[in-house]
Design a protein around this motif. Structure first.
Motif, PDB file in Angstrom:
ATOM      1  N   VAL A 124      74.568  78.957  40.366  1.00  0.00           N
ATOM      2  CA  VAL A 124      74.933  78.126  39.221  1.00  0.00           C
ATOM      3  C   VAL A 124      73.669  77.671  38.490  1.00  0.00           C
ATOM      4  O   VAL A 124      73.661  77.517  37.268  1.00  0.00           O
ATOM      5  CB  VAL A 124      75.776  76.917  39.669  1.00  0.00           C
ATOM      6  N   LYS A 125      72.585  77.466  39.238  1.00  0.00           N
ATOM      7  CA  LYS A 125      71.323  77.060  38.626  1.00  0.00           C
ATOM      8  C   LYS A 125      70.829  78.110  37.639  1.00  0.00           C
ATOM      9  O   LYS A 125      70.370  77.781  36.537  1.00  0.00           O
ATOM     10  CB  LYS A 125      70.270  76.818  39.716  1.00  0.00           C
ATOM     11  N   ALA A 126      70.919  79.381  38.019  1.00  0.00           N
ATOM     12  CA  ALA A 126      70.503  80.459  37.108  1.00  0.00           C
ATOM     13  C   ALA A 126      71.386  80.475  35.863  1.00  0.00           C
ATOM     14  O   ALA A 126      70.903  80.697  34.743  1.00  0.00           O
ATOM     15  CB  ALA A 126      70.570  81.804  37.827  1.00  0.00           C
ATOM     16  N   LYS A 127      72.669  80.226  36.044  1.00  0.00           N
ATOM     17  CA  LYS A 127      73.586  80.179  34.900  1.00  0.00           C
ATOM     18  C   LYS A 127      73.201  79.043  33.957  1.00  0.00           C
ATOM     19  O   LYS A 127      73.269  79.194  32.729  1.00  0.00           O
ATOM     20  CB  LYS A 127      75.020  79.999  35.389  1.00  0.00           C
ATOM     21  N   ALA A 128      72.819  77.905  34.531  1.00  0.00           N
ATOM     22  CA  ALA A 128      72.431  76.754  33.707  1.00  0.00           C
ATOM     23  C   ALA A 128      71.171  77.062  32.910  1.00  0.00           C
ATOM     24  O   ALA A 128      71.072  76.701  31.734  1.00  0.00           O
ATOM     25  CB  ALA A 128      72.209  75.527  34.594  1.00  0.00           C
TER      26      ALA A 128
END
Length: 320
Positions: A212-216
């Motif tokens: 999710v961090k990469a998506k953010a």
């Protein structure tokens, strides 16, 4: 695009104030536009190919179709600019070309907000799926549609009238719409901030491929590019009108292509290279907390298996 008009021609009347991009010419607008058309065609093919390939595997990702539509809209925009460059006195062509320049990017704005919304729903399911927040999102989308309609109406009306009051009203409408779009592009930052700054949810979910961090990070990067695009449009709109014979630096062709099409190509590159179709995919019919991780579906399946097992045991006992 509200401008004072010349009383010597029209309607529609030839603008007498400078506009971003100026009046197109065969050189350099036609070759530059041709290069961008080739790029947008490439991305249109890529997005449609990705969508069809995913669909065949039961992996539906609607934003790919939306990006395909965005690329097709941009191809139409640049084709109109090429035609306008060869027919420079055709005011109607100029109106159509400018409207499409302002309208096409709205698709990217909406897609980026959807990405941020999915991150919030994964990190903070209770908040992300709250009914009031759903209503707010719908109102924002309605606002985008209204802003588009208002810009188109004001742009066309301002070229068909010489009444000062009407021209001022058209300019006010365009300024309000442009400001709304600028604010709209900043929303993903606040949404992602809420997803990470609020206390961690005990029912936090994941979705798609990657963290999710990469998506953010991807969403914030795209957001910054969208803000730059919308900020340039809004800034030039709010600047005092200048005569067509005395344009400012931001009215030139280089700012026009850089702050519009170059930024858009960069955004398309980011979305393609990072495979947003895999990262931001969520299960079909996701409508409440637990759907992203398919916990509800898993729970239902478990209950069904237990029921079937009990029925089989009862049947075996009966047979004995």
């Amino acid at each position: 695009m509200s401008q004072q008009q010349s009383s010597r021609t029209g309607p529609p009347y030839t603008p007498t104030t400078a506009a971003v991009g100026g009046l197109p010419a065969v050189i350099p607008d036609v070759p530059i536009s041709a290069v961008f058309i080739a790029l947008y065609i490439s991305f249109a093919v890529i997005n449609m190919t990705v969508f069809q390939s995913n669909t065949r595997r039961g992996h539906k990702f609607i934003p790919s179709v939306a990006l395909f539509g965005f690329c097709m809209a941009r191809i139409t925009t640049l084709v109109l600019r090429i035609v306008w460059a060869t027919r420079r006195t055709n005011v109607r062509l100029g109106i159509a070309a400018n409207i499409l320049v302002n309208a096409g990017i709205l698709i990217v704005y909406v897609i980026n907000l959807i990405f941020a919304q999915r991150i919030l729903r994964a990190k903070q399911p209770t908040l992300g799926w709250h009914k009031s927040l759903r209503v707010i999102y719908r109102l924002l989308y309605v606002g985008i549609a209204c802003a588009l309609i208002m810009v188109i109406t004001a742009s066309v009306l301002s070229t068909y009238t010489l009444v000062p009051y009407t021209l001022r009203a058209c300019r006010d409408v365009q300024l309000a719409s442009g400001t709304y779009l600028l604010v709209f592009t900043t929303l993903p930052i606040f949404i992602i901030a809420a997803a990470y700054l609020l206390p961690r949810s005990p029912i936090e979910e994941t979705f798609g491929a990657g963290s999710v961090k990469a998506k953010a990070i991807i969403t914030i990067l795209i957001t910054c590019l969208c803000i730059t695009n919308a900020g340039f449009r809004s800034g030039t709109a709010w600047s005092p009108p200048r005569s067509v014979t005395n344009p400012a630096w931001y009215h030139g062709k280089a700012p026009f292509y850089v702050f519009n099409f170059v930024l858009e190509i960069i955004i398309l590159c980011i979305m393609t290279i990072t495979r947003v179709d895999q990262r931001f995919h969520v299960p079909d019919r996701s409508s409440q907390a637990g759907r992203y991780s398919d916990r509800l579906g898993s729970t239902t399946g478990s209950v069904r298996d237990i029921t079937v097992d009990k029925e089989r045991r009862s049947e075996n006992m009966h047979n004995v």
